[in-house]
Design an enzyme around this catalytic site. Structure first.
Site, PDB file in Angstrom:
ATOM      1  N   PHE A 135      20.172  -6.336  33.424  1.00  0.00           N
ATOM      2  CA  PHE A 135      19.940  -6.190  34.861  1.00  0.00           C
ATOM      3  C   PHE A 135      20.740  -4.997  35.378  1.00  0.00           C
ATOM      4  CE2 PHE A 135      20.833  -6.817  39.348  1.00  0.00           C
ATOM      5  CZ  PHE A 135      19.582  -7.121  39.847  1.00  0.00           C
ATOM      6  N   ASP A 220      27.536  -0.377  32.474  1.00  0.00           N
ATOM      7  CA  ASP A 220      27.270  -0.918  33.816  1.00  0.00           C
ATOM      8  C   ASP A 220      28.226  -2.084  34.026  1.00  0.00           C
ATOM      9  OD1 ASP A 220      26.413  -2.352  36.013  1.00  0.00           O
ATOM     10  OD2 ASP A 220      24.286  -2.277  35.503  1.00  0.00           O
ATOM     11  N   LYS A 249      29.722  -4.641  43.240  1.00  0.00           N
ATOM     12  CA  LYS A 249      30.097  -6.022  43.569  1.00  0.00           C
ATOM     13  C   LYS A 249      31.556  -6.173  44.020  1.00  0.00           C
ATOM     14  CE  LYS A 249      26.331  -8.550  41.606  1.00  0.00           C
ATOM     15  NZ  LYS A 249      25.471  -7.784  40.692  1.00  0.00           N
TER      16      LYS A 249
HETATM   17  C1  LIG Z   1      24.342  -6.880  40.764  1.00  0.00           C
HETATM   18  C2  LIG Z   1      24.181  -5.884  39.676  1.00  0.00           C
HETATM   19  C3  LIG Z   1      23.592  -4.621  39.895  1.00  0.00           C
HETATM   20  C4  LIG Z   1      22.975  -4.250  41.215  1.00  0.00           C
HETATM   21  O1  LIG Z   1      23.911  -4.146  42.225  1.00  0.00           O
HETATM   22  P1  LIG Z   1      23.404  -4.115  43.760  1.00  0.00           P
HETATM   23  O2  LIG Z   1      24.655  -3.878  44.544  1.00  0.00           O
HETATM   24  O3  LIG Z   1      22.768  -5.433  44.047  1.00  0.00           O
HETATM   25  O4  LIG Z   1      22.437  -2.996  43.872  1.00  0.00           O
HETATM   26  C5  LIG Z   1      23.545  -3.744  38.845  1.00  0.00           C
HETATM   27  N1  LIG Z   1      24.045  -4.051  37.636  1.00  0.00           N
HETATM   28  C6  LIG Z   1      24.613  -5.241  37.380  1.00  0.00           C
HETATM   29  C7  LIG Z   1      25.173  -5.519  36.033  1.00  0.00           C
HETATM   30  C8  LIG Z   1      24.688  -6.207  38.383  1.00  0.00           C
HETATM   31  O5  LIG Z   1      25.224  -7.401  38.123  1.00  0.00           O
END
Ligand SMILES: *Cc1c(COP(=O)(O)O)cnc(C)c1O
Length: 394
Positions: A135, A220, A249
């Site tokens: 994700f 990420d 986050k």
């Molecule tokens: C939540 C998340 C995102 C996206 O972040 P947003 O602030 O919602 O755009 C991207 N990568 C990972 C691993 C995430 O958990």
């Protein structure tokens, strides 16, 4: 106009939300709704409130900043942005930081940066290997990079160039590498798919593969970074260096703040190639400074790791008592496999239980995920386990 009679119907229906709850107030690990009912919050806005609700140091920092300067525009330097960039660069070993407003935007920046680097150094190589069940966000490019089932066709056509390998299967990555591959991008722990960690050996294998083939390793850490796993950044557990890392986050402690970090050699944007109206505004960035300062206090991360181990132990004994499945994760990013029990049903019963509600999340039909405040107390962890015990027995 009495705001209590205003309905929710003008909000775009992008999620199924409970009709009977309007959240009103938060403090630490607790939320209260407009009826005065309280909830133990083990989700914390999807792992964004790293210091819990209303942490005094965070509130003081943004209050002072709001009175001083909220946005001089990204055309000028501001002191909080310089301070947070310095904190992040020092602690990550990466040279440069670009601030964004969401994880997806930071990842878009990472994708652009890798493509630019490929143009400069790898004869236009542009593809980025990503992973099944990963994700990376909800923009078109980050949805295309994500390996979430169904997302390949939902808003077709996709942005091209994101072949999918399998997590912890190095051969599946190697078989996708060709002359056009410029990078590998992964979450050190896949969060949204149910807390699946990349093994240290796998991360080390990816690093070696990137070195051998002249590719960039992009971590990420939007969910795993900023102390969530008991380390400042999760990939540090494997002893590998990333060329590019994204954060989001927990970085803003609840405010919209994300970051794209790059090593000296990967940092190749020329002025004008990357930017954004709100990016690096002092208000949000001052929240990041407060979060990094709190997390950087001596013993803070050790405490996250210790509380995480406690919590995992509590979940393991629940799993044993109620014959559930395994417990996964690191620090305060944990998952509990439920066997054949219905996760969504449990989430609803937990939220609506008598007296005190419990907020948990089911990222998959038979899996619960926990991402409480890093400041949660051991008593609150015990309360969570006791409530779960009762719910699982019921
Ligand atoms: C939540 C998340 C995102 C996206 O972040 P947003 O602030 O919602 O755009 C991207 N990568 C990972 C691993 C995430 O958990």
């Amino acid at each position: 106009m009495n705001h209590h009679v205003v309905s929710h119907h003008a909000l775009m229906p992008i999620a199924l939300r409970p009709e009977h709850i309007v959240m009103a107030r938060g403090e630490g690990s607790w939320l209260w709704d407009e009826q005065g009912r309280r909830y133990l919050d083990m989700v914390q806005g999807w792992a964004v409130n790293s210091l819990g609700h209303g942490h005094p140091a965070l509130v003081a920092a943004i209050t002072a900043q709001a009175h001083t300067l909220m946005n001089p525009s990204p055309a000028f330097y501001n002191r909080p942005a310089m301070t947070l960039a310095h904190q992040l660069a020092e602690s990550s070993g990466l040279a440069h930081v670009f601030f964004a407003n969401s994880g997806a935007e930071a990842n878009e920046g990472a994708i652009k940066l890798a493509r630019k680097w490929g143009r400069l150094h790898r004869e236009g190589a542009w593809k980025i290997i990503t992973f099944a069940d990963s994700f990376h966000g909800r923009t078109l490019a980050t949805m295309s990079a994500s390996g979430k089932a169904g997302w390949d066709t939902m808003f077709a056509p996709q942005v091209p160039g994101f072949p999918k390998a399998r997590l912890n299967d190095l051969a599946s990555v190697e078989s996708l590498v060709d002359a056009e591959t410029v990078a590998i991008m992964l979450e050190p722990v896949q969060g949204e798919s149910g807390v699946w960690p990349a093994t240290p050996a796998f991360l080390q294998g990816l690093r070696a593969l990137c070195d051998r083939e002249g590719m960039l390793l992009i971590c990420d850490e939007v969910q795993t970074g900023v102390g969530r796993t008991g380390r400042l950044f999760a990939h540090q557990a494997a002893g590998v260096a990333a060329d590019i890392m994204t954060l989001g986050k927990g970085l803003g402690g609840g405010l919209p703040l994300a970051a794209l970090l790059a090593s000296e050699s990967a940092s190749c944007f020329a002025p004008g190639e990357q930017g954004g109206t709100f990016n690096g505004n002092p208000l949000c960035v001052s929240a990041g400074v407060a979060v990094m300062t709190e997390i950087g206090r001596s013993g803070f991360l050790q405490e996250v790791a210790a509380k995480g181990a406690n919590f995992a132990q509590g979940l393991r004994s629940l799993a044993e008592r109620h014959t559930l499945g395994e417990v996964r994760g690191e620090g305060l990013l944990l998952a509990l496999e439920l066997g054949d029990r219905d996760g969504a049903g449990l989430v609803t019963r937990a939220r609506d239980r008598a007296d005190t509600g419990l907020l948990i999340n089911a990222p998959r039909p038979h899996c619960l995920r926990f991402m409480p405040a890093l400041t949660i107390s051991r008593e609150e962890i015990d309360q969570c386990c006791a409530m779960l015990d009762e719910l699982l027995a019921g």
